[in-house]
Design an enzyme around this catalytic site. Structure first.
Site, PDB file in Angstrom:
ATOM      1  N   LYS A 102      -3.953   6.492  -9.972  1.00  0.00           N
ATOM      2  CA  LYS A 102      -2.831   5.870  -9.275  1.00  0.00           C
ATOM      3  C   LYS A 102      -2.462   4.635 -10.089  1.00  0.00           C
ATOM      4  O   LYS A 102      -3.229   3.681 -10.174  1.00  0.00           O
ATOM      5  CB  LYS A 102      -3.205   5.482  -7.851  1.00  0.00           C
ATOM      6  CG  LYS A 102      -2.036   4.850  -7.102  1.00  0.00           C
ATOM      7  CD  LYS A 102      -2.479   4.122  -5.852  1.00  0.00           C
ATOM      8  CE  LYS A 102      -1.288   3.329  -5.307  1.00  0.00           C
ATOM      9  NZ  LYS A 102      -1.699   2.387  -4.247  1.00  0.00           N
ATOM     10  N   GLY A 163       0.598  -4.314   2.331  1.00  0.00           N
ATOM     11  CA  GLY A 163      -0.083  -5.074   3.366  1.00  0.00           C
ATOM     12  C   GLY A 163       0.819  -5.712   4.399  1.00  0.00           C
ATOM     13  O   GLY A 163       0.347  -6.452   5.265  1.00  0.00           O
TER      14      GLY A 163
END
Length: 263
Positions: A102, A163
């Site tokens: 990733k 987040g």
């Protein structure tokens, strides 16, 4: 976790879940393990730069992930240049013996938005080096198409800043990205609760990656189970096809063919 014949396929890999989970911010490793199990996920992403191989107890984060149960997706979180990201990916391949990566190249420390130019540079190099590359990128249809042209196995546009828990901030861009892509589209970052997950999946994306939404919930394990069901429900709703929206009412029991009660 997925309907028969509806597996998630990324490059040469196939997974029976459309939810990918992370490993950071949990109150404890034991809660992380329980949340992973409750999520039904088949893939767990790990930040290579945050693995402490010099732990005095001889244990690292990797010791808390069942390699027989989960596929590990290493990531280059914390990298701010293509050079650092490429080096981190190479270290991940040596450490974990996997071609999966990733790719994250951050451009700004406050927003944690990706650096598109550096991401493209790193992606091209890693694809040419034999990696199965899943790049984290902004919700930019042009950048996603460029990454696909370079040979990435999937694209991972953000739903909202990492987040933040804001959910899908720009569903129209996500829809355009999915409409134009011939590789999987995995929404990454910003999913805060189960309704966010269901909405994202109803847009037609192929999978979701989430971490903070689970780890920072009051009950991470219960939230992980909720996310599992939300991903399934969102995917099924997308496949089923929603009814068209109407401005005015439409009777649930049409008058046509009703038996008259008038005498």
């Amino acid at each position: 976790m997925v309907t028969s014949g509806d597996a998630l396929r990324i490059g040469s890999y196939s997974f029976d879940s459309r939810l990918i989970v992370g490993t950071g911010k949990y109150p404890s490793m034991e809660i992380m393990q329980a949340a992973h199990a409750a999520s039904g996920a088949a893939v767990v992403t790990v930040a290579i730069r945050r693995i402490n191989l010099d732990n005095a107890e001889g244990k690292t984060l990797l010791d808390y992930i069942d390699r027989g149960r989960y596929t590990i997706l290493p990531n280059t979180a914390g990298c701010y240049s293509s050079k650092d990201a490429i080096l981190t990916a190479q270290l991940a391949r040596e450490l974990l013996e996997t071609d999966l990566i990733k790719l994250e190249v951050i451009g700004d420390a406050q927003t944690l938005h990706p650096d598109t130019r550096e991401t493209l540079v790193a992606a091209e190099r890693l694809v040419n080096d034999g990696f199965t590359v899943l790049p984290y990128i902004g919700d930019d249809p042009i950048a996603c198409k460029q990454l696909e042209a370079l040979g990435c196995a999937a694209v991972m546009p953000l739903a909202a800043p990492i987040g933040s828990g804001l959910g899908v901030c720009n569903p129209y861009s996500i829809c355009i990205i999915k409409e134009r892509a011939t590789i999987p589209v995995i929404v990454d970052a910003g999913v805060g609760t189960a309704s966010d997950a269901a909405i994202a999946m109803e847009l037609g994306v192929d999978a979701l990656l989430m971490n903070t939404g689970l780890a920072r919930a009051r009950d991470p394990v219960l939230m992980a189970e909720a996310m599992k069901h939300a991903v399934i429900a969102g995917r099924q709703a997308f496949l089923a096809g929603r009814m068209e929206k109407r401005l005015y009412a439409s009777a649930s029991s049409p008058m046509q063919d009703l038996i008259s009660t008038q005498r």
